[in-house]
Design a protein around this motif. Structure first.
Motif, PDB file in Angstrom:
ATOM      1  N   ARG A   1       0.804  -1.190  -0.093  1.00  7.59           N
ATOM      2  CA  ARG A   1       0.135  -0.055   0.007  1.00  7.59           C
ATOM      3  C   ARG A   1       0.795   1.228  -0.028  1.00  7.59           C
ATOM      4  N   ARG A   2       1.857   1.386   0.728  1.00  4.07           N
ATOM      5  CA  ARG A   2       2.801   2.303   0.668  1.00  4.07           C
ATOM      6  C   ARG A   2       3.618   2.318  -0.664  1.00  4.07           C
ATOM      7  N   THR A   3       3.998   1.490  -1.236  1.00  4.12           N
ATOM      8  CA  THR A   3       4.659   1.346  -2.546  1.00  4.12           C
ATOM      9  C   THR A   3       3.804   1.860  -3.821  1.00  4.12           C
ATOM     10  N   HIS A   4       2.609   1.174  -3.869  1.00  2.00           N
ATOM     11  CA  HIS A   4       1.580   1.427  -4.868  1.00  2.00           C
ATOM     12  C   HIS A   4       0.117   1.902  -4.157  1.00  2.00           C
ATOM     13  N   PRO A   5       0.031   3.123  -3.753  1.00  2.00           N
ATOM     14  CA  PRO A   5      -1.076   3.604  -3.250  1.00  2.00           C
ATOM     15  C   PRO A   5      -2.320   3.710  -4.099  1.00  2.00           C
ATOM     16  N   GLU A   6      -2.170   3.517  -5.676  1.00  2.00           N
ATOM     17  CA  GLU A   6      -3.013   3.521  -6.395  1.00  2.00           C
ATOM     18  C   GLU A   6      -3.805   2.433  -6.632  1.00  2.00           C
ATOM     19  N   PHE A   7      -3.265   1.517  -6.170  1.00  2.00           N
ATOM     20  CA  PHE A   7      -4.063  -0.045  -6.376  1.00  2.00           C
ATOM     21  C   PHE A   7      -4.870  -0.014  -5.146  1.00  2.00           C
ATOM     22  N   THR A   8      -5.758  -1.113  -5.006  1.00  2.00           N
ATOM     23  CA  THR A   8      -6.525  -1.642  -4.038  1.00  2.00           C
ATOM     24  C   THR A   8      -6.013  -2.994  -3.614  1.00  2.00           C
ATOM     25  N   TYR A   9      -5.615  -3.090  -2.311  1.00  2.00           N
ATOM     26  CA  TYR A   9      -5.200  -4.605  -2.027  1.00  2.00           C
ATOM     27  C   TYR A   9      -5.894  -5.037  -0.955  1.00  2.00           C
ATOM     28  N   ARG A  10      -6.020  -6.485  -0.438  1.00  2.00           N
ATOM     29  CA  ARG A  10      -6.718  -6.987   0.676  1.00  2.00           C
ATOM     30  C   ARG A  10      -5.981  -8.198   0.913  1.00  2.00           C
ATOM     31  N   LEU A  11      -6.167  -8.605   2.163  1.00  2.00           N
ATOM     32  CA  LEU A  11      -5.482  -9.865   2.860  1.00  2.00           C
ATOM     33  C   LEU A  11      -6.355 -10.878   2.425  1.00  2.00           C
ATOM     34  N   ALA A  12      -5.971 -11.979   2.043  1.00  3.08           N
ATOM     35  CA  ALA A  12      -6.748 -13.297   1.800  1.00  3.08           C
ATOM     36  C   ALA A  12      -6.358 -14.492   2.532  1.00  3.08           C
ATOM     37  N   GLN A  13      -7.022 -15.413   3.098  1.00  2.00           N
ATOM     38  CA  GLN A  13      -6.836 -16.568   3.633  1.00  2.00           C
ATOM     39  C   GLN A  13      -7.065 -17.758   2.968  1.00  2.00           C
ATOM     40  N   ARG A  14      -6.245 -18.776   2.809  1.00  2.72           N
ATOM     41  CA  ARG A  14      -6.673 -20.222   2.518  1.00  2.72           C
ATOM     42  C   ARG A  14      -6.385 -20.988   3.450  1.00  2.72           C
ATOM     43  N   THR A  15      -7.513 -21.880   3.650  1.00  2.00           N
ATOM     44  CA  THR A  15      -7.216 -22.971   4.635  1.00  2.00           C
ATOM     45  C   THR A  15      -7.230 -24.401   4.007  1.00  2.00           C
ATOM     46  N   THR A  16      -6.303 -25.205   4.128  1.00  2.00           N
ATOM     47  CA  THR A  16      -6.085 -26.368   3.431  1.00  2.00           C
ATOM     48  C   THR A  16      -6.055 -27.518   4.303  1.00  2.00           C
ATOM     49  N   THR A  17      -7.141 -28.666   4.299  1.00  2.00           N
ATOM     50  CA  THR A  17      -7.182 -29.934   5.016  1.00  2.00           C
ATOM     51  C   THR A  17      -6.464 -31.079   4.320  1.00  2.00           C
ATOM     52  N   VAL A  18      -5.419 -31.596   4.844  1.00  2.00           N
ATOM     53  CA  VAL A  18      -4.935 -32.776   4.329  1.00  2.00           C
ATOM     54  C   VAL A  18      -5.245 -33.835   4.988  1.00  2.00           C
ATOM     55  N   VAL A  19      -5.888 -35.051   4.547  1.00  2.00           N
ATOM     56  CA  VAL A  19      -6.302 -36.373   5.356  1.00  2.00           C
ATOM     57  C   VAL A  19      -5.370 -37.212   4.772  1.00  2.00           C
ATOM     58  N   VAL A  20      -4.424 -37.848   5.857  1.00  2.00           N
ATOM     59  CA  VAL A  20      -3.859 -39.123   5.572  1.00  2.00           C
ATOM     60  C   VAL A  20      -4.200 -40.135   6.230  1.00  2.00           C
ATOM     61  N   CYS A  21      -4.416 -41.284   4.955  1.00  2.00           N
ATOM     62  CA  CYS A  21      -5.054 -42.420   5.513  1.00  2.00           C
ATOM     63  C   CYS A  21      -4.383 -43.707   4.856  1.00  2.00           C
ATOM     64  N   ALA A  22      -4.383 -44.988   5.445  1.00  2.00           N
ATOM     65  CA  ALA A  22      -3.772 -46.174   4.929  1.00  2.00           C
ATOM     66  C   ALA A  22      -4.537 -46.544   3.700  1.00  2.00           C
TER      67      ALA A  22
END
Length: 107
Positions: A46-67
């Motif tokens: 935001r400091r470097t490129h104030p002309e753009f709109t930014y947001r934080l995003a979150q990604r949750t990944t679930t890994v299931v390990v089974c035999a």
């Protein structure tokens, strides 16, 4: 977060997205599991490129390990040794192929 009882492992990652002219959002940073690091990253953008709109995003990944089944052909989990299961694997004009797994046929 890991749950050894059921083999699940959950990972949450954070990253910066930038809004495109058509209104969609595109990822514009690498991911981090540290929310503070991601917050610092968006502040720098935001400091470097104030002309753009930014947001934080979150990604949750679930890994299931089974035999995996002991016999990948017939999908038996346990072979009891009472003789070949002889589950039908494939049929063609020249014959059929049956599983040679020593367990019982699957239901």
């Amino acid at each position: 977060m890991t749950n050894p009882a059921d083999g699940r492992r959950e990972t949450t990652e954070y990253f910066v997205q930038a809004q495109q002219p058509d209104g969609t959002w595109e990822q514009c940073s690498s991911t981090s599991t540290d929310l503070n690091f991601a917050s610092d990253r968006i502040a720098a953008r935001r400091r470097t490129h104030p002309e753009f709109t930014y947001r934080l995003a979150q990604r949750t990944t679930t890994v299931v390990v089974c035999a995996m089944p002991n016999c990948l052909t017939c999908k038996h989990w346990v072979c009891d040794g009472n003789g070949p299961c002889q589950a039908l694997v494939s049929v063609s004009a020249v014959g059929e192929k049956r599983c040679g797994c020593p367990g019982p046929a699957s239901a």
